[in-house]
Scaffold this active site. Structure first.
Site, PDB file in Angstrom:
ATOM      1  N   ARG A  37     -11.741   1.482   4.757  1.00 40.08           N
ATOM      2  CA  ARG A  37     -11.553   1.153   6.166  1.00 40.08           C
ATOM      3  C   ARG A  37     -12.449   0.000   6.596  1.00 40.08           C
ATOM      4  O   ARG A  37     -12.585  -0.295   7.765  1.00 40.08           O
ATOM      5  CB  ARG A  37     -11.770   2.392   7.036  1.00 40.08           C
ATOM      6  CG  ARG A  37     -10.577   3.331   6.983  1.00 40.08           C
ATOM      7  CD  ARG A  37     -10.842   4.689   7.597  1.00 40.08           C
ATOM      8  NE  ARG A  37     -11.773   5.485   6.801  1.00 40.08           N
ATOM      9  CZ  ARG A  37     -11.446   6.147   5.692  1.00 40.08           C
ATOM     10  NH1 ARG A  37     -10.223   6.102   5.252  1.00 40.08           N
ATOM     11  NH2 ARG A  37     -12.343   6.832   5.020  1.00 40.08           N
ATOM     12  N   HIS A  67      -9.186  -2.771  -5.732  1.00 32.88           N
ATOM     13  CA  HIS A  67      -8.294  -2.801  -4.560  1.00 32.88           C
ATOM     14  C   HIS A  67      -9.102  -3.244  -3.343  1.00 32.88           C
ATOM     15  O   HIS A  67     -10.171  -2.714  -3.082  1.00 32.88           O
ATOM     16  CB  HIS A  67      -7.698  -1.405  -4.334  1.00 32.88           C
ATOM     17  CG  HIS A  67      -6.441  -1.403  -3.534  1.00 32.88           C
ATOM     18  ND1 HIS A  67      -6.347  -1.948  -2.282  1.00 32.88           N
ATOM     19  CD2 HIS A  67      -5.197  -0.933  -3.822  1.00 32.88           C
ATOM     20  CE1 HIS A  67      -5.114  -1.800  -1.831  1.00 32.88           C
ATOM     21  NE2 HIS A  67      -4.394  -1.189  -2.752  1.00 32.88           N
ATOM     22  N   TYR A  70      -7.876  -1.555   2.926  1.00 31.75           N
ATOM     23  CA  TYR A  70      -6.584  -1.572   3.631  1.00 31.75           C
ATOM     24  C   TYR A  70      -6.644  -2.338   4.947  1.00 31.75           C
ATOM     25  O   TYR A  70      -5.624  -2.775   5.451  1.00 31.75           O
ATOM     26  CB  TYR A  70      -6.164  -0.132   3.982  1.00 31.75           C
ATOM     27  CG  TYR A  70      -5.794   0.713   2.809  1.00 31.75           C
ATOM     28  CD1 TYR A  70      -4.997   0.204   1.790  1.00 31.75           C
ATOM     29  CD2 TYR A  70      -6.223   2.038   2.721  1.00 31.75           C
ATOM     30  CE1 TYR A  70      -4.637   0.994   0.718  1.00 31.75           C
ATOM     31  CE2 TYR A  70      -5.860   2.831   1.653  1.00 31.75           C
ATOM     32  CZ  TYR A  70      -5.073   2.304   0.653  1.00 31.75           C
ATOM     33  OH  TYR A  70      -4.710   3.101  -0.401  1.00 31.75           O
ATOM     34  N   HIS A 107      -3.064  -5.977  -0.381  1.00 29.00           N
ATOM     35  CA  HIS A 107      -1.813  -5.919   0.370  1.00 29.00           C
ATOM     36  C   HIS A 107      -1.703  -7.226   1.126  1.00 29.00           C
ATOM     37  O   HIS A 107      -2.599  -7.540   1.913  1.00 29.00           O
ATOM     38  CB  HIS A 107      -1.833  -4.752   1.359  1.00 29.00           C
ATOM     39  CG  HIS A 107      -1.889  -3.399   0.715  1.00 29.00           C
ATOM     40  ND1 HIS A 107      -1.907  -2.230   1.426  1.00 29.00           N
ATOM     41  CD2 HIS A 107      -1.922  -3.039  -0.588  1.00 29.00           C
ATOM     42  CE1 HIS A 107      -1.941  -1.197   0.593  1.00 29.00           C
ATOM     43  NE2 HIS A 107      -1.964  -1.671  -0.642  1.00 29.00           N
ATOM     44  N   GLU A 142       0.174  -7.324  -3.996  1.00 31.15           N
ATOM     45  CA  GLU A 142       0.912  -6.087  -4.255  1.00 31.15           C
ATOM     46  C   GLU A 142       2.299  -6.145  -3.610  1.00 31.15           C
ATOM     47  O   GLU A 142       2.445  -6.606  -2.476  1.00 31.15           O
ATOM     48  CB  GLU A 142       0.114  -4.883  -3.719  1.00 31.15           C
ATOM     49  CG  GLU A 142       0.804  -3.548  -4.001  1.00 31.15           C
ATOM     50  CD  GLU A 142      -0.105  -2.341  -3.792  1.00 31.15           C
ATOM     51  OE1 GLU A 142      -1.340  -2.518  -3.651  1.00 31.15           O
ATOM     52  OE2 GLU A 142       0.425  -1.213  -3.758  1.00 31.15           O
ATOM     53  N   ASP A 176       4.098  -2.010  -7.370  1.00 34.92           N
ATOM     54  CA  ASP A 176       3.918  -0.602  -7.008  1.00 34.92           C
ATOM     55  C   ASP A 176       5.299   0.046  -7.026  1.00 34.92           C
ATOM     56  O   ASP A 176       6.198  -0.365  -6.276  1.00 34.92           O
ATOM     57  CB  ASP A 176       3.268  -0.519  -5.616  1.00 34.92           C
ATOM     58  CG  ASP A 176       2.938   0.903  -5.205  1.00 34.92           C
ATOM     59  OD1 ASP A 176       3.827   1.775  -5.297  1.00 34.92           O
ATOM     60  OD2 ASP A 176       1.801   1.151  -4.778  1.00 34.92           O
ATOM     61  N   HIS A 179       6.471   1.444  -3.745  1.00 36.91           N
ATOM     62  CA  HIS A 179       6.741   0.395  -2.752  1.00 36.91           C
ATOM     63  C   HIS A 179       8.047  -0.351  -3.038  1.00 36.91           C
ATOM     64  O   HIS A 179       8.827  -0.607  -2.111  1.00 36.91           O
ATOM     65  CB  HIS A 179       5.585  -0.600  -2.700  1.00 36.91           C
ATOM     66  CG  HIS A 179       4.297   0.004  -2.243  1.00 36.91           C
ATOM     67  ND1 HIS A 179       3.122  -0.710  -2.157  1.00 36.91           N
ATOM     68  CD2 HIS A 179       3.985   1.264  -1.842  1.00 36.91           C
ATOM     69  CE1 HIS A 179       2.146   0.079  -1.744  1.00 36.91           C
ATOM     70  NE2 HIS A 179       2.645   1.289  -1.542  1.00 36.91           N
ATOM     71  N   HIS A 211       1.233  -0.138 -10.129  1.00 37.29           N
ATOM     72  CA  HIS A 211       0.804   1.093  -9.463  1.00 37.29           C
ATOM     73  C   HIS A 211       1.923   2.098  -9.697  1.00 37.29           C
ATOM     74  O   HIS A 211       3.042   1.895  -9.218  1.00 37.29           O
ATOM     75  CB  HIS A 211       0.619   0.877  -7.959  1.00 37.29           C
ATOM     76  CG  HIS A 211      -0.654   0.155  -7.615  1.00 37.29           C
ATOM     77  ND1 HIS A 211      -0.917  -0.306  -6.341  1.00 37.29           N
ATOM     78  CD2 HIS A 211      -1.743  -0.150  -8.364  1.00 37.29           C
ATOM     79  CE1 HIS A 211      -2.126  -0.879  -6.331  1.00 37.29           C
ATOM     80  NE2 HIS A 211      -2.638  -0.804  -7.549  1.00 37.29           N
ATOM     81  N   ASP A 224       6.696   4.128   2.438  1.00 34.79           N
ATOM     82  CA  ASP A 224       5.421   4.119   1.738  1.00 34.79           C
ATOM     83  C   ASP A 224       4.684   5.448   1.809  1.00 34.79           C
ATOM     84  O   ASP A 224       3.575   5.534   2.341  1.00 34.79           O
ATOM     85  CB  ASP A 224       4.524   2.978   2.257  1.00 34.79           C
ATOM     86  CG  ASP A 224       3.265   2.811   1.405  1.00 34.79           C
ATOM     87  OD1 ASP A 224       3.159   3.468   0.342  1.00 34.79           O
ATOM     88  OD2 ASP A 224       2.382   2.044   1.811  1.00 34.79           O
ATOM     89  N   HIS A 226       3.537   8.168  -0.961  1.00 32.09           N
ATOM     90  CA  HIS A 226       3.488   8.418  -2.402  1.00 32.09           C
ATOM     91  C   HIS A 226       3.678   9.902  -2.707  1.00 32.09           C
ATOM     92  O   HIS A 226       3.192  10.748  -1.964  1.00 32.09           O
ATOM     93  CB  HIS A 226       2.137   7.971  -2.980  1.00 32.09           C
ATOM     94  CG  HIS A 226       1.841   6.525  -2.774  1.00 32.09           C
ATOM     95  ND1 HIS A 226       0.787   5.884  -3.353  1.00 32.09           N
ATOM     96  CD2 HIS A 226       2.477   5.561  -2.045  1.00 32.09           C
ATOM     97  CE1 HIS A 226       0.775   4.618  -2.999  1.00 32.09           C
ATOM     98  NE2 HIS A 226       1.780   4.395  -2.195  1.00 32.09           N
ATOM     99  N   GLU A 256      -1.664   6.269  -8.083  1.00 29.34           N
ATOM    100  CA  GLU A 256      -2.153   6.400  -6.697  1.00 29.34           C
ATOM    101  C   GLU A 256      -1.432   7.579  -6.063  1.00 29.34           C
ATOM    102  O   GLU A 256      -0.958   7.506  -4.936  1.00 29.34           O
ATOM    103  CB  GLU A 256      -1.848   5.138  -5.888  1.00 29.34           C
ATOM    104  CG  GLU A 256      -2.508   3.875  -6.378  1.00 29.34           C
ATOM    105  CD  GLU A 256      -2.056   2.661  -5.583  1.00 29.34           C
ATOM    106  OE1 GLU A 256      -0.829   2.502  -5.366  1.00 29.34           O
ATOM    107  OE2 GLU A 256      -2.921   1.886  -5.176  1.00 29.34           O
TER     108      GLU A 256
HETATM  109 ZN    ZN Z   1       1.444   2.714  -0.933  1.00 26.82          ZN
HETATM  110 FE    FE Z   2      -0.212   0.575  -4.469  1.00 24.24          FE
HETATM  111 FE    FE Z   3      -2.202  -0.746  -2.479  1.00 21.91          FE
END
Ligand code: ZN
Ligand code: FE
Ligand code: FE
Length: 277
Positions: A37, A67, A70, A107, A142, A176, A179, A211, A224, A226, A256
């Protein structure tokens, strides 16, 4: 040998991350370069890194797939958020050089109403200002599900970003599976077709990591969410075809999926079993 790992907890440093990966039967891993975050990054402990390099060599670890947080949005309509994304990204890239020759995945961003073309330009602008000729890290864009105003759910959008970046030799793509499926690419009934399309639009030489996730939703849902391997709409058989596909089988696969450590160990064992050596 299957290159596989999961997204480990980064709070204990590199040695701790390597141990988590090994405990689950993995030989690579993903990790957040800082709190997902956002916020300040912990300073790099060079002793921890040196010890990690030893463990990594002794166990034949493969390329790591870091990664970015986000919260970074290089194509926000808010200039302060774009600036924050650029500064954090630059700082993360500098930190990645403590563990050279790995991947840093991000992302691409959400255009927040500015339109996808403006989004693409702003993402490329950020990359042009942070990438350095001498860096050893490859930055991965990604593939996204197309939730909200996400940029990067069409292969053409990723291609357009790469085309606008001067040091594009430092760029790659992380596919991914949840995704692309949510984005409308049917990897269940036409994996070969999706891979061929990726090759035509982006080029398979740019595909650096996967991913590996199942999806709670049907193809094209743009959600999205998972699912565990074999417990979603993609399913175990289709994901086995992904890890064994001739164009993908040498790439690092990162789970993930919503799991605890025992769950990741189970999925890794299942997938190793399904991998044709
Ligand atoms: Zn995702
Ligand atoms: Fe991913
Ligand atoms: Fe990701």
């Amino acid at each position: 040998m299957l290159k596989i790992g999961y997204h480990v907890s980064s709070s204990g440093g590199f040695v701790s991350m390597a141990k988590q990966a090994l405990d689950a039967g993995g030989n690579t891993f993903a990790f957040f370069t800082r709190n997902p975050r956002g916020g300040a990054a912990k300073s790099i402990d060079e002793k921890d890194v040196a010890e990690f390099e030893k463990i990594s060599r002794a166990n034949g670890f493969h390329t790591l797939v870091a990664h970015s947080p986000y919260t970074l949005n290089p194509c926000s309509s808010d200039a302060h958020l774009r600036e924050y994304a650029r500064d954090t990204f630059a700082d993360d890239l500098a930190r990645m050089e403590y563990v050279p020759h790995n991947y840093y995945n991000f992302h691409p961003g959400c255009h927040t109403g500015q339109g996808v073309d403006v989004g693409i330009d702003e993402i490329a602008d950020m990359l042009n200002s942070v990438l350095k000729e001498e860096q050893t890290t490859t930055v991965l864009l990604e593939t996204m599900s197309g939730k909200g105003s996400e940029v990067g759910s069409h292969f053409e959008e990723l291609r357009a970003i790469i085309d606008r970046v001067e040091l594009s030799s430092h760029l790659g793509v992380c596919l991914d599976t949840c995704h692309v499926w949510d984005g409308g690419y049917d990897i269940v009934s036409d994996l070969d077709g999706v891979i061929a399309l990726f090759d035509k639009i982006i080029g398979l030489d740019k595909l650096k990591a996967v991913h590996l996730n199942d999806s709670l939703n049907p193809c094209g849902a743009h959600k999205d969410r998972h699912a565990r391997i074999g417990e979603g709409h993609i399913g175990f058989d289709a994901l086995c075809r992904v890890i064994n596909h001739h164009a993908l089988r040498e790439l690092p696969f990162i789970l993930e999926t919503p799991n605890d450590e025992a769950g990741y160990a189970r999925e890794i064992a299942m997938l190793k079993e399904a991998y044709k050596n």
